[in-house]
Design an enzyme around this catalytic site. Structure first.
Site, mmCIF file in Angstrom:
data_model
loop_
_atom_site.group_PDB
_atom_site.id
_atom_site.type_symbol
_atom_site.label_atom_id
_atom_site.label_comp_id
_atom_site.label_asym_id
_atom_site.label_seq_id
_atom_site.Cartn_x
_atom_site.Cartn_y
_atom_site.Cartn_z
ATOM 1 N N HIS A 36 34.886 -16.011 17.561
ATOM 2 C CA HIS A 36 35.516 -16.940 17.762
ATOM 3 C C HIS A 36 35.576 -18.364 17.291
ATOM 4 O O HIS A 36 36.535 -19.033 16.714
ATOM 5 C CB HIS A 36 34.730 -17.333 19.569
ATOM 6 N N TYR A 66 37.912 -29.381 30.929
ATOM 7 C CA TYR A 66 38.388 -28.145 31.865
ATOM 8 C C TYR A 66 38.586 -28.677 33.214
ATOM 9 O O TYR A 66 39.498 -28.168 33.861
ATOM 10 C CB TYR A 66 37.224 -27.172 31.830
ATOM 11 N N TYR A 89 34.566 -18.223 33.455
ATOM 12 C CA TYR A 89 33.787 -19.665 33.051
ATOM 13 C C TYR A 89 34.572 -20.809 33.246
ATOM 14 O O TYR A 89 33.974 -21.640 33.435
ATOM 15 C CB TYR A 89 33.587 -19.515 31.273
ATOM 16 N N ASP A 97 40.118 -23.740 19.315
ATOM 17 C CA ASP A 97 39.751 -23.781 20.684
ATOM 18 C C ASP A 97 40.408 -24.823 21.605
ATOM 19 O O ASP A 97 41.566 -24.945 21.549
ATOM 20 C CB ASP A 97 38.183 -24.020 20.716
#
Length: 331
Positions: free
Chosen positions: A303, A238, A154, A105
């Site tokens: 995931h 992010y 997202y 990830d």
């Protein structure tokens, strides 16, 4: 977890928590987690790899768990985080000049940056879930995601400081974490503003049975850590994506030269996002990563494939690293 040691290490101006197990003279394997995760995601691999003679080390990345959490998102760039890891390796690798890397990830994204910036430090990289994404010099990442997937994608929803944190709190962090870890929602991940995390007012919703691979104790551990730290540290990765784009202009067109094995689950939200399968299997990935040696798609896995299919994933990691060591005696 039994037999796993924990310590704090001073790196790059912050204090980082690491979990480790295995002989210090064994080949070092650095394991990097993603969002919303912790060193704990590697609990199985730490024990399994150490039993094979590896020195397995899994940090809480900056902003997570028991590591320090700088306040500004500008302190979560790829340069900051890779700087942490380079300093960590200087502290713990001893005489080993090169180490093995495993990442998932956001950890995988950081892993790609580490391989790009400091390839001489990496023997081989097992990447889980997120393939290499070359820098697009024509469009910033958030703008690009918004154009393709809309405002509710997202990553776009994570940009405004404090906003998504409030929504997580309203939806109940325990429920949010449970759904994120155990859900099988295929990509792209959309968070509608009216009910972003599928909040369920049914008081019996907490009695939903967890999958065999993710116990109540596992969920309790994650909840205890995120209740203490909140989610801002992880979300700041992010929020620094466009800043990463600016900082990495000198690496436009760069290819990843280290040996790579890529692993994903067939129900992974990234793998099932439009365009990703075509990139992975259609030649684009191999062009950007010329030493891409294997692609593994694990059946009936989501995931968090490293937790859900941990024995299979560890076997793939060990097989790849053994092959690399057999082919390069200098390791």
């Amino acid at each position: 977890m039994e037999g796993i040691d924990h310590r704090m290490v001073s790196v790059n101006g912050i204090t980082m928590h690491i979990a480790e197990k295995g002989p210090k003279e064994g080949p070092l394997v650095l394991l990097l987690h993603g969002f919303p995760d912790l060193w704990y995601t590697w609990r199985h691999q730490i024990s399994e790899l150490s039993s094979l003679g590896y020195h397995a080390v899994a940090p809480d990345l900056r902003g997570y768990g028991d590591s320090d959490s700088p306040e500004s998102f500008s302190e979560y760039t790829c340069l900051n985080v890779v700087g942490d890891l380079v300093a960590l390796l200087e502290s713990i690798a001893g005489v080993q000049e090169k180490v093995f890397l495993v990442a998932h990830d956001w950890g995988a994204i950081i892993g790609w940056f580490l391989c790009m910036f400091r390839p001489e430090k990496i023997k081989g990289f097992v990447c889980l879930s997120v393939p290499y994404k070359p820098r697009n010099p024509k469009v910033k990442p958030v703008q690009g995601f918004k154009a393709v997937f809309g405002d509710d994608y997202y990553i776009c929803r994570f940009q405004e400081p404090g906003k998504i944190e409030e929504e997580i709190a309203s939806a109940d962090p325990r429920r949010v974490l449970r759904n994120l870890f155990t859900g099988r929602k295929l990509g792209p991940s959309i968070l509608p503003k009216d009910n972003p995390f599928g909040a369920n007012p049914n008081p019996n919703s907490e009695n939903i049975e967890l999958p065999e691979w993710f116990s109540k104790e596992d969920l309790d551990f994650y909840v205890s850590k995120f209740e203490k730290t909140g989610f801002t540290g992880g979300l700041n990765y992010y929020r620094a994506m466009d800043l990463n784009w600016e900082l990495t202009a000198p690496w436009t067109g760069a290819k990843i030269q280290v040996p790579v094995k890529f692993i994903t689950g067939d129900f992974d939200m990234v793998y099932t996002t439009p365009g990703i399968k075509e990139y992975i299997h259609g030649g684009g990935f191999a062009s950007d990563v010329p030493n891409l040696q294997e692609i593994v798609v694990i059946e009936d896995a989501g995931h968090f494939v490293n937790q859900e299919k941990h024995q299979e994933v560890t076997a793939h990691i060990s097989d790849f690293f053994t092959k690399l060591q057999n082919n390069n005696k200098s390791f």
